[in-house]
Design a protein around this motif. Structure first.
Motif, PDB file in Angstrom:
ATOM      1  N   GLY A 110       0.778  -1.214   0.000  1.00 56.94           N
ATOM      2  CA  GLY A 110       0.000   0.000   0.000  1.00 56.94           C
ATOM      3  C   GLY A 110       0.818   1.276   0.000  1.00 56.94           C
ATOM      4  N   ARG A 111       2.016   1.202  -0.536  1.00 53.62           N
ATOM      5  CA  ARG A 111       2.793   2.434  -0.641  1.00 53.62           C
ATOM      6  C   ARG A 111       3.594   2.394  -1.933  1.00 53.62           C
ATOM      7  N   LEU A 112       3.841   3.566  -2.447  1.00 54.83           N
ATOM      8  CA  LEU A 112       4.617   3.630  -3.673  1.00 54.83           C
ATOM      9  C   LEU A 112       6.084   3.409  -3.352  1.00 54.83           C
ATOM     10  N   GLN A 113       6.749   2.773  -4.298  1.00 62.25           N
ATOM     11  CA  GLN A 113       8.171   2.534  -4.107  1.00 62.25           C
ATOM     12  C   GLN A 113       8.961   3.556  -4.884  1.00 62.25           C
ATOM     13  N   GLU A 114       9.948   4.086  -4.271  1.00 61.85           N
ATOM     14  CA  GLU A 114      10.822   5.006  -4.976  1.00 61.85           C
ATOM     15  C   GLU A 114      12.058   4.268  -5.436  1.00 61.85           C
ATOM     16  N   VAL A 115      12.521   4.640  -6.626  1.00 57.77           N
ATOM     17  CA  VAL A 115      13.754   4.044  -7.112  1.00 57.77           C
ATOM     18  C   VAL A 115      14.843   5.085  -6.951  1.00 57.77           C
ATOM     19  N   VAL A 116      15.803   4.799  -6.128  1.00 52.59           N
ATOM     20  CA  VAL A 116      16.900   5.738  -5.922  1.00 52.59           C
ATOM     21  C   VAL A 116      18.179   4.995  -6.244  1.00 52.59           C
ATOM     22  N   VAL A 117      18.701   5.258  -7.408  1.00 48.59           N
ATOM     23  CA  VAL A 117      19.869   4.523  -7.862  1.00 48.59           C
ATOM     24  C   VAL A 117      20.894   5.492  -8.430  1.00 48.59           C
ATOM     25  N   ALA A 160      28.898 -22.569   0.781  1.00 48.37           N
ATOM     26  CA  ALA A 160      27.594 -22.253   0.218  1.00 48.37           C
ATOM     27  C   ALA A 160      27.567 -20.814  -0.272  1.00 48.37           C
ATOM     28  N   PHE A 161      26.455 -20.481  -0.942  1.00 47.02           N
ATOM     29  CA  PHE A 161      26.241 -19.101  -1.389  1.00 47.02           C
ATOM     30  C   PHE A 161      24.779 -18.742  -1.206  1.00 47.02           C
ATOM     31  N   GLU A 162      24.527 -17.458  -1.005  1.00 46.42           N
ATOM     32  CA  GLU A 162      23.151 -16.967  -1.117  1.00 46.42           C
ATOM     33  C   GLU A 162      23.028 -16.261  -2.458  1.00 46.42           C
ATOM     34  N   ALA A 163      22.050 -16.675  -3.249  1.00 46.70           N
ATOM     35  CA  ALA A 163      21.791 -16.034  -4.537  1.00 46.70           C
ATOM     36  C   ALA A 163      20.963 -14.781  -4.305  1.00 46.70           C
ATOM     37  N   LEU A 164      21.449 -13.651  -4.809  1.00 47.94           N
ATOM     38  CA  LEU A 164      20.759 -12.373  -4.619  1.00 47.94           C
ATOM     39  C   LEU A 164      20.600 -11.704  -5.978  1.00 47.94           C
ATOM     40  N   VAL A 165      19.368 -11.371  -6.306  1.00 47.38           N
ATOM     41  CA  VAL A 165      19.093 -10.867  -7.658  1.00 47.38           C
ATOM     42  C   VAL A 165      19.596  -9.433  -7.830  1.00 47.38           C
ATOM     43  N   ARG A 166      20.074  -9.145  -9.021  1.00 48.59           N
ATOM     44  CA  ARG A 166      20.487  -7.794  -9.407  1.00 48.59           C
ATOM     45  C   ARG A 166      19.848  -7.485 -10.754  1.00 48.59           C
ATOM     46  N   TRP A 167      19.568  -6.212 -10.982  1.00 49.51           N
ATOM     47  CA  TRP A 167      19.001  -5.783 -12.257  1.00 49.51           C
ATOM     48  C   TRP A 167      20.069  -4.966 -12.978  1.00 49.51           C
ATOM     49  N   ARG A 168      20.539  -5.532 -14.083  1.00 53.15           N
ATOM     50  CA  ARG A 168      21.520  -4.791 -14.873  1.00 53.15           C
ATOM     51  C   ARG A 168      20.762  -3.864 -15.820  1.00 53.15           C
ATOM     52  N   HIS A 169      20.534  -2.645 -15.348  1.00 53.03           N
ATOM     53  CA  HIS A 169      19.723  -1.674 -16.080  1.00 53.03           C
ATOM     54  C   HIS A 169      20.562  -1.054 -17.204  1.00 53.03           C
ATOM     55  N   PRO A 170      19.952  -0.916 -18.404  1.00 54.85           N
ATOM     56  CA  PRO A 170      20.750  -0.433 -19.550  1.00 54.85           C
ATOM     57  C   PRO A 170      21.392   0.944 -19.314  1.00 54.85           C
ATOM     58  N   THR A 171      20.747   1.811 -18.536  1.00 54.24           N
ATOM     59  CA  THR A 171      21.362   3.128 -18.318  1.00 54.24           C
ATOM     60  C   THR A 171      21.766   3.380 -16.871  1.00 54.24           C
ATOM     61  N   ARG A 172      21.096   2.729 -15.920  1.00 54.21           N
ATOM     62  CA  ARG A 172      21.389   3.046 -14.519  1.00 54.21           C
ATOM     63  C   ARG A 172      22.432   2.126 -13.889  1.00 54.21           C
ATOM     64  N   GLY A 173      22.873   1.135 -14.635  1.00 56.58           N
ATOM     65  CA  GLY A 173      23.844   0.201 -14.060  1.00 56.58           C
ATOM     66  C   GLY A 173      23.166  -0.828 -13.184  1.00 56.58           C
ATOM     67  N   ILE A 174      23.910  -1.358 -12.219  1.00 57.74           N
ATOM     68  CA  ILE A 174      23.378  -2.424 -11.369  1.00 57.74           C
ATOM     69  C   ILE A 174      22.399  -1.849 -10.346  1.00 57.74           C
ATOM     70  N   VAL A 175      21.162  -2.332 -10.383  1.00 56.77           N
ATOM     71  CA  VAL A 175      20.138  -1.859  -9.447  1.00 56.77           C
ATOM     72  C   VAL A 175      19.953  -2.897  -8.336  1.00 56.77           C
ATOM     73  N   THR A 176      19.961  -2.426  -7.092  1.00 57.34           N
ATOM     74  CA  THR A 176      19.805  -3.300  -5.922  1.00 57.34           C
ATOM     75  C   THR A 176      18.358  -3.816  -5.799  1.00 57.34           C
ATOM     76  N   PRO A 177      18.187  -5.020  -5.266  1.00 58.39           N
ATOM     77  CA  PRO A 177      16.824  -5.566  -5.137  1.00 58.39           C
ATOM     78  C   PRO A 177      15.922  -4.741  -4.218  1.00 58.39           C
ATOM     79  N   ILE A 178      16.516  -4.015  -3.295  1.00 61.49           N
ATOM     80  CA  ILE A 178      15.708  -3.189  -2.386  1.00 61.49           C
ATOM     81  C   ILE A 178      14.883  -2.177  -3.183  1.00 61.49           C
ATOM     82  N   ALA A 179      15.406  -1.777  -4.350  1.00 65.34           N
ATOM     83  CA  ALA A 179      14.730  -0.774  -5.177  1.00 65.34           C
ATOM     84  C   ALA A 179      13.591  -1.342  -6.011  1.00 65.34           C
ATOM     85  N   PHE A 180      13.569  -2.665  -6.221  1.00 69.69           N
ATOM     86  CA  PHE A 180      12.510  -3.173  -7.104  1.00 69.69           C
ATOM     87  C   PHE A 180      11.747  -4.388  -6.586  1.00 69.69           C
ATOM     88  N   ILE A 181      12.290  -5.105  -5.597  1.00 66.62           N
ATOM     89  CA  ILE A 181      11.564  -6.286  -5.097  1.00 66.62           C
ATOM     90  C   ILE A 181      10.191  -5.908  -4.506  1.00 66.62           C
TER      91      ILE A 181
END
Ligand code: C2E
Ligand code: MG
Ligand code: MG
Ligand code: MG
Length: 278
Positions: free
Chosen positions: A8-15, A57-78
């Protein structure tokens, strides 16, 4: 209607230096495109055994390789991915990718390497989730006991009965389960008693303050005792200093994860760590 988390809240993308903060609608359109254009990547963060400090072991953590913003953290889009349901296909992709990587590393290293994948509420409550996981196991050839799924208390609380059913089904497939971020959410201990968890991951908030605050050490010690009684193995996240690592090992923690041992990194670098090459 089965549980689906609504924030119920908007997410801001700060990258990076990006001045615009697109709202949820723009972001969900972008996430859709990102999925079809294969812009998501898994990074892997090493987890070491507390006794030997070797990477196991490893923990797999998703990253978004954005064409212009570079690597975006999951906190910004999950959070938006969860609200829009896009976490279901993103999570499905992540699980398959992690399963393939687990199988490949285990073959190449000649020893078991397990990998944790984070799972959201929307995935657990998606009809056919268990069948999907079974299919991933069959198609990738991964040893299911090397695949670990991390869920938080927040994921369970929306519909504990459904969560119990699905988690038990996962356990029956051979998958191991980890309660993530333990101690910061609802800390509903009955979940530990009734759900088939194998691991408890103590939240990094306790690790962060453990050297300065005796209260944090007391809480950690109590969590270790609880885990031992319930036959759960304990992973500590957010380990940044040798002092924290040594104290956690002394308290009986089994596995350590944090910047001290490595930040989340691309698969090829992670693979080199476990293969014992520089
Ligand atoms: P999490 O599952 O609790 O993952 C641990 C987070 O702590 C990661 O952040 C990791 O980079 C960070 N971290 C690890 N060691 C340290 C340390 O020593 N110090 C500090 N300060 N931080 C440390 P990351 O990669 O930004 O991921 C954030 C969250 O996004 C994850 O928290 C998880 O809840 C979520 N997430 C990531 N990938 C996925 C995914 O594939 N699916 C789902 N559903 N959620 C994901
Ligand atoms: Mg996690
Ligand atoms: Mg965590
Ligand atoms: Mg966390």
């Amino acid at each position: 209607q089965r549980s689906k988390r609504a924030h119920g809240r908007l997410q801001e993308v700060v990258v990076g230096d990006e001045p615009t903060t697109p709202g949820r609608l723009n972001l969900s359109i972008e996430l859709n495109a990102a999925l079809s254009q294969k812009q998501f990547e898994l990074y892997y963060q090493p987890i070491v055994a507390a006794d030997t400090r070797e990477v196991v072991a490893f923990e797999a953590l998703v990253r978004w390789r954005h064409p212009t913003r570079g690597i975006v953290t999951p906190i910004a889009f999950i959070p938006t991915a969860e609200e829009t349901g896009l976490i279901v296909p993103i999570g499905a992709w992540a699980m398959r990718e992690a399963a393939l990587q687990t199988a490949a590393w285990t073959r190449a290293a000649g020893k078991p390497v397990w990998v944790s994948v984070n799972i959201s509420a929307a995935q657990l409550s998606e009809p056919g989730f268990l069948e999907h996981v079974a299919q991933v196991i069959a198609e990738t050839g991964v040893d299911p006991t090397l695949l670990k799924l991390e869920v938080t208390e927040g994921t369970i609380i929306g519909d504990p009965e459904l969560a119990a059913e699905i988690l038990t089904g996962l356990r029956d497939l051979g998958i191991r389960l980890c309660m993530d971020d333990f101690g910061t959410g609802y800390s509903n201990l009955s979940y530990l008693q009734t759900l088939p968890f194998d691991f408890l991951k103590v939240d990094r908030a306790f690790v962060k303050s453990m050297i300065d605050r005796f209260e944090s050490r007391t809480i950690l010690r109590t969590m270790m005792a609880l885990a031992q009684q319930l036959e759960l193995e304990v992973v500590a996240e957010g380990v940044e200093s040798p002092e924290q690592a040594d104290e956690l090992a002394r308290l009986g923690c089994h596995f350590l994860q944090g910047f001290l041992y490595g930040k989340p990194m691309p698969a090829d670098l992670a693979g080199a760590l476990v293969m014992g090459t520089p």
